[in-house]
Design an enzyme around this catalytic site. Structure first.
Site, PDB file in Angstrom:
ATOM      1  N   THR A  18     101.728   0.433  43.893  1.00  0.00           N
ATOM      2  CA  THR A  18     101.109   1.559  43.195  1.00  0.00           C
ATOM      3  C   THR A  18      99.755   1.095  42.659  1.00  0.00           C
ATOM      4  O   THR A  18      99.357  -0.052  42.879  1.00  0.00           O
ATOM      5  CB  THR A  18     101.987   2.043  42.021  1.00  0.00           C
ATOM      6  N   CYS A  19      99.076   1.982  41.936  1.00  0.00           N
ATOM      7  CA  CYS A  19      97.768   1.607  41.390  1.00  0.00           C
ATOM      8  C   CYS A  19      97.883   0.496  40.350  1.00  0.00           C
ATOM      9  O   CYS A  19      96.915  -0.220  40.086  1.00  0.00           O
ATOM     10  CB  CYS A  19      97.082   2.822  40.783  1.00  0.00           C
ATOM     11  N   GLN A  72     106.860   9.076  37.126  1.00  0.00           N
ATOM     12  CA  GLN A  72     106.276   9.014  38.466  1.00  0.00           C
ATOM     13  C   GLN A  72     106.687   7.749  39.219  1.00  0.00           C
ATOM     14  O   GLN A  72     106.890   7.766  40.436  1.00  0.00           O
ATOM     15  CB  GLN A  72     104.748   9.087  38.375  1.00  0.00           C
ATOM     16  N   GLU A 105     107.238   6.801  31.682  1.00  0.00           N
ATOM     17  CA  GLU A 105     106.754   7.785  32.655  1.00  0.00           C
ATOM     18  C   GLU A 105     107.683   7.842  33.859  1.00  0.00           C
ATOM     19  O   GLU A 105     108.354   6.871  34.198  1.00  0.00           O
ATOM     20  CB  GLU A 105     105.315   7.449  33.083  1.00  0.00           C
ATOM     21  N   ALA A 130      84.612  17.794  33.537  1.00  0.00           N
ATOM     22  CA  ALA A 130      85.324  17.671  34.813  1.00  0.00           C
ATOM     23  C   ALA A 130      85.588  16.208  35.161  1.00  0.00           C
ATOM     24  O   ALA A 130      85.739  15.860  36.329  1.00  0.00           O
ATOM     25  CB  ALA A 130      84.534  18.347  35.930  1.00  0.00           C
TER      26      ALA A 130
END
Length: 458
Positions: free
Chosen positions: A49-50, A116, A114, A190
């Site tokens: 993963t990251c 995920q 978390e 953004a």
């Protein structure tokens, strides 16, 4: 057999190193195949993963596998071995199992609890299964990891408290308004923080989402990802008068909405409440907006207090999960221990059934006039006698199996005189694992072991 995990994560390696050690999904199958073909490695799974790149292996030699796994990682990523070893962690057996369970439960994540990561662990297992890199042990271990993670998230409240600023902003809005699916939201900015906020809003069912940014193209890109609408910055006052929620995280150096503008907006809103959250540093929203009628303003310090409090609550819930992990680790170890007995049990059954078969042949020679039904009845009852005689020895073999019980298992082998049968079973097991390990997920005897994927898809 032993279990080993080697890897890097956000605790051991800086982000530039983690980026360098990130597995390309397109190359994952080849990496798994190369690892599986490495000396003393029988099964392998990669979780990438990251924030982590971890290699799990089943091995019969810990020291050898530790060396070859480290070598594989250094060669695969083109990193000097000395550099890699400075950030690499290696855990073995119970510590490796405990680590996997904590990872799956989110206890080793950057954001405690978390969810995920559970999907990422499961994806890593499925990729290894598809690459024929798993077998009996990892089929069971990763099934247990998913099981304990699901229990952790369903039996505790570790996910009930927001521990990121963007999530806390959305949770605060949800607590004030209840459901957000009928509320309109204006995201100012953004960047990364707005993107995370948009993800959380989307997960709460928010449909009317507008994105405003100095660079309109960036606003449009973010809005398109979440089925929102990009709006021009020149319409700021108009949008403030229309929406229910404002969450701002721009990179502006000066205040964007001051008290004077907000007083004009309040008159247009005619008493409708406006929930505003400023998570920018420096602040986008003038603190004096607090004094405007029907405006509820929160800044990043307010959210940090919520996050800090919630983090303490998550830590308390994590202690409950530690208990669940301990229980699952013990259960897995007990299961692993029974594998030592599998060749012995299979050998006992093989010898006993050979004797039963020879006995039936002798009976049929001496009593050739037996009917087909009589042969069937005799065959059934002689097998029943064998099974009843073996029941207690098989149960005892299961109970005493384990690394510390070699002598006791050997005593069973000697009592039943099954040395050759055990050797044959072990050879058959090795050959079957090499050729079909991931196809059946069984340790190739009459002792059932769950097949790959059992319980993993729900």
């Amino acid at each position: 057999m032993h279990i080993l995990v080697a890897g890097v994560n956000h605790r051991t390696a800086p982000i530039d190193m983690r980026e360098q050690l990130d597995f390309d999904p397109a190359e994952l199958s080849r990496a798994l195949e190369q690892l599986r073909d490495t000396k003393s490695i029988f099964e392998t799974v990669i979780v990438s993963t990251c924030n982590r790149s971890e290699v799990y292996v089943v091995t019969d030699r810990l020291r050898t596998s530790s060396y070859f796994t480290t070598t594989f990682l250094a060669d695969w990523f083109g990193v000097e071995r000395e550099t890699l070893e400075s950030v690499l962690f290696i855990k073995e057996d119970d510590d490796a199992v405990d680590h996997l369970f904590r990872v799956a439960c989110g206890l080793d994540s950057m954001i405690l609890g978390e969810t995920q990561i559970l999907g990422q662990v499961r994806d890593g297992f499925f990729a290894a299964q598809e690459a024929n890199a798993t077998g009996t042990i990892f089929n069971q271990l990763f099934k247990d990891a998913v099981t304990v993670a699901k229990r952790a998230h369903s039996h505790t409240m570790i996910n009930d408290n927001a521990v990121s600023v963007s999530y806390a902003a959305v949770e605060l809005a949800r607590h004030i308004f209840g459901s957000l699916d009928q509320k309109s939201v204006l995201l100012m900015g953004a960047g990364e923080m707005s993107e995370l906020t948009a993800e959380h809003l989307s997960s709460q069912g928010t449909k009317a989402m507008m994105v405003m940014n100095r660079t309109y193209d960036r606003a449009q890109d973010l809005a398109n990802r979440f089925s929102g609408t990009a709006v021009d910055f020149s319409t700021l006052e108009e949008k403030l008068a229309a929406v229910d929620i404002v969450i701002s995280s721009t990179g502006a150096r000066d205040t964007i909405v001051d008290q004077t503008m907000m007083e004009r907006v309040s008159k247009q809103r005619k008493g409708r409440p406006l929930f505003m959250v400023d998570i920018a540093v420096p602040r986008d929203l003038d603190p004096a907006i607090h004094d405007c009628d029907d405006v509820f303003l929160y800044d990043i310090d307010d959210l940090q207090d919520i996050v800090a409090s919630n983090l303490e609550q998550r830590k308390a819930e994590a202690e409950k999960i530690d208990t669940l992990i301990d229980e699952q680790r013990v259960a897995f170890k007990q299961w692993m221990d029974t594998l030592d007995a599998v060749p012995v049990i299979a050998a006992m059954r093989q010898k006993a059934m050979d004797i039963q078969s020879e006995t039936m042949e002798s009976i049929e020679r001496k009593m050739p006039d037996l009917s087909k039904r009589e042969r069937k009845v005799l065959n059934k009852h002689t097998k029943s006698i064998v099974n009843q005689l073996l029941r207690e020895p098989i149960q005892k073999a299961k109970e005493i199996s384990g690394s510390s019980a070699d002598a006791q298992l050997q005593l069973i082998v000697d009592l039943f005189d099954i040395q050759e049968e055990v050797a044959e079973q072990k050879e058959r097991q090795r050959n079957h694992n090499d050729q079909h390990g991931t196809e059946t997920g069984q340790y190739r005897s009459d002792v059932y072991v769950p097949a790959a994927g059992d319980g993993m898809s729900s």
